[in-house]
Scaffold this motif. Sequence first.
Motif, PDB file in Angstrom:
ATOM      1  N   ASN A 238     -38.586  37.737 -13.758  1.00 25.49           N
ATOM      2  CA  ASN A 238     -39.220  36.638 -13.015  1.00 25.49           C
ATOM      3  C   ASN A 238     -40.340  35.986 -13.820  1.00 25.49           C
TER       4      ASN A 238
ATOM      5  N   TYR B 170     -40.071  32.028 -14.570  1.00 22.24           N
ATOM      6  CA  TYR B 170     -40.973  31.039 -13.969  1.00 22.24           C
ATOM      7  C   TYR B 170     -42.147  30.684 -14.879  1.00 22.24           C
TER       8      TYR B 170
ATOM      9  N   ILE C 294     -45.692  29.035 -13.669  1.00 25.57           N
ATOM     10  CA  ILE C 294     -45.915  27.923 -12.732  1.00 25.57           C
ATOM     11  C   ILE C 294     -46.834  28.290 -11.573  1.00 25.57           C
TER      12      ILE C 294
ATOM     13  N   ILE D 176     -47.886  30.274  -7.832  1.00 27.04           N
ATOM     14  CA  ILE D 176     -47.327  30.210  -6.470  1.00 27.04           C
ATOM     15  C   ILE D 176     -48.444  29.759  -5.528  1.00 27.04           C
TER      16      ILE D 176
ATOM     17  N   ARG E 168     -37.131  31.811  -1.344  1.00 29.82           N
ATOM     18  CA  ARG E 168     -37.405  31.172  -2.635  1.00 29.82           C
ATOM     19  C   ARG E 168     -38.394  30.047  -2.376  1.00 29.82           C
TER      20      ARG E 168
ATOM     21  N   GLY F 232     -31.345  31.678  -9.008  1.00 30.90           N
ATOM     22  CA  GLY F 232     -31.854  32.827  -8.261  1.00 30.90           C
ATOM     23  C   GLY F 232     -31.415  32.782  -6.821  1.00 30.90           C
ATOM     24  N   PHE F 233     -31.479  33.948  -6.160  1.00 28.84           N
ATOM     25  CA  PHE F 233     -31.037  34.026  -4.757  1.00 28.84           C
ATOM     26  C   PHE F 233     -32.129  34.528  -3.833  1.00 28.84           C
TER      27      PHE F 233
ATOM     28  N   VAL G 243     -33.473  37.568  -3.746  1.00 30.33           N
ATOM     29  CA  VAL G 243     -33.333  38.949  -3.274  1.00 30.33           C
ATOM     30  C   VAL G 243     -34.088  39.961  -4.151  1.00 30.33           C
TER      31      VAL G 243
ATOM     32  N   LEU H  27     -37.228  40.309  -5.307  1.00 24.55           N
ATOM     33  CA  LEU H  27     -38.508  40.864  -4.849  1.00 24.55           C
ATOM     34  C   LEU H  27     -38.352  41.646  -3.547  1.00 24.55           C
ATOM     35  N   TYR H  28     -37.397  41.241  -2.718  1.00 19.69           N
ATOM     36  CA  TYR H  28     -37.124  41.964  -1.472  1.00 19.69           C
ATOM     37  C   TYR H  28     -36.714  43.411  -1.799  1.00 19.69           C
TER      38      TYR H  28
HETATM   39  P1  ADP Z   1     -35.222  34.746  -7.352  1.00 17.84           P
HETATM   40  O1  ADP Z   1     -36.103  34.690  -8.547  1.00 17.84           O
HETATM   41  O2  ADP Z   1     -33.858  35.234  -7.656  1.00 17.84           O
HETATM   42  O3  ADP Z   1     -35.223  33.470  -6.583  1.00 17.84           O
HETATM   43  P2  ADP Z   1     -37.030  36.774  -6.247  1.00 17.84           P
HETATM   44  O4  ADP Z   1     -36.895  37.533  -4.974  1.00 17.84           O
HETATM   45  O5  ADP Z   1     -37.144  37.543  -7.492  1.00 17.84           O
HETATM   46  O6  ADP Z   1     -35.773  35.809  -6.296  1.00 17.84           O
HETATM   47  O7  ADP Z   1     -38.286  35.817  -6.108  1.00 17.84           O
HETATM   48  C1  ADP Z   1     -38.473  35.066  -4.915  1.00 17.84           C
HETATM   49  C2  ADP Z   1     -39.188  33.766  -5.219  1.00 17.84           C
HETATM   50  O8  ADP Z   1     -40.550  34.029  -5.574  1.00 17.84           O
HETATM   51  C3  ADP Z   1     -38.619  32.985  -6.392  1.00 17.84           C
HETATM   52  O9  ADP Z   1     -37.539  32.168  -6.006  1.00 17.84           O
HETATM   53  C4  ADP Z   1     -39.821  32.179  -6.845  1.00 17.84           C
HETATM   54  O10 ADP Z   1     -39.944  31.031  -6.042  1.00 17.84           O
HETATM   55  C5  ADP Z   1     -40.997  33.106  -6.552  1.00 17.84           C
HETATM   56  N1  ADP Z   1     -41.415  33.875  -7.745  1.00 17.84           N
HETATM   57  C6  ADP Z   1     -41.081  35.153  -8.047  1.00 17.84           C
HETATM   58  N2  ADP Z   1     -41.689  35.556  -9.178  1.00 17.84           N
HETATM   59  C7  ADP Z   1     -42.425  34.513  -9.604  1.00 17.84           C
HETATM   60  C8  ADP Z   1     -43.289  34.304 -10.738  1.00 17.84           C
HETATM   61  N3  ADP Z   1     -43.525  35.256 -11.640  1.00 17.84           N
HETATM   62  N4  ADP Z   1     -43.905  33.095 -10.838  1.00 17.84           N
HETATM   63  C9  ADP Z   1     -43.684  32.114  -9.919  1.00 17.84           C
HETATM   64  N5  ADP Z   1     -42.880  32.251  -8.848  1.00 17.84           N
HETATM   65  C10 ADP Z   1     -42.256  33.434  -8.687  1.00 17.84           C
END
Ligand code: ADP
Length: 257
Positions: free
Chosen positions: A160, A164, A191, A193, A207, A218-219, A221, A223-224
């Motif tokens: 991730n 990102y 970027i 959050i 997302r 990405g989907f 899932v 981080l879940y």
């Molecule tokens: P995915 O990356 O497959 O969409 P994740 O469950 O890993 O799914 O992450 C969920 C969402 O959290 C991402 O779609 C993104 O919007 C945000 N995200 C996760 N990690 C980062 C990061 N390091 N920097 C910015 N946004 C992030």
Amino acid sequence: LRTAGKAYYNEQGKGVYIAGAVLDITEHKQDEIRKNDFIGMVSHELKTPLTALNAYVQLLQFKLKETENEFTTETLNKINVQLKRMSLMIDGFLNVSLLESGKIQLHKVDFDLVELIQIIAEENRVILPSHFIQVIGADGMIVNADREKIGNVINNLISNAAKYSKKESFIAIKCEKRAGELVVSVEDEGIGIKENNIPKLFDRFFRVESPVTQTIAGFGVGLYICAEVIERHQGKIWAESRYGEGSTFYFSLPTAE
Ligand code: ADP
């Protein structure tokens, strides 16, 4: 409660209109179970060719080391990055399916978390030459945990961080000993959050809705699953971020007794 037609009545004879909802939930649940089984099956089947593909790419990379052809080496690296992403996604689906059906099991062993982080960082340096990956922190941190699943968590956070953020940026992995627990963080210069999205990050299928995120595969899932895995180890997972500047994802695990 007793039923009359589609409505329920309580003891005072007052109508409680939940019959439809109850039926819906049952159907919805069965639907979810079917969907879940299907996802599990498909992911499982996809894993076999993907594992073979990974092995072939590694073999080619090994062979090509001798020829030092820049174009082929670079192309193979790119294939590797995409394969790794695909593997993580499929593992993600498989894990969601297992989690939902309550079938996920932990195989705990004592191991050195820092050593595992070093190995994963090194692997990621090879497949993500676009980023500078550093490991900072204490040495020798023994945990009693599922090595493979914790490895997946670390891989997911690094993946991730790279996904990102811009090329040529830094990803710092830190390990820290605190009272009774070990804290690992993965920090990026990406970027970032927005604050209102932070509490939703670990929700299934979440997302961030932004033009930038839409261009990144990405989907929602990863981080879940990370959260489920960490929570099942009696640990915690959380994130801090500055929009436009970067994010840091943390997880903690209890130290081995
Ligand atoms: P995915 O990356 O497959 O969409 P994740 O469950 O890993 O799914 O992450 C969920 C969402 O959290 C991402 O779609 C993104 O919007 C945000 N995200 C996760 N990690 C980062 C990061 N390091 N920097 C910015 N946004 C992030």
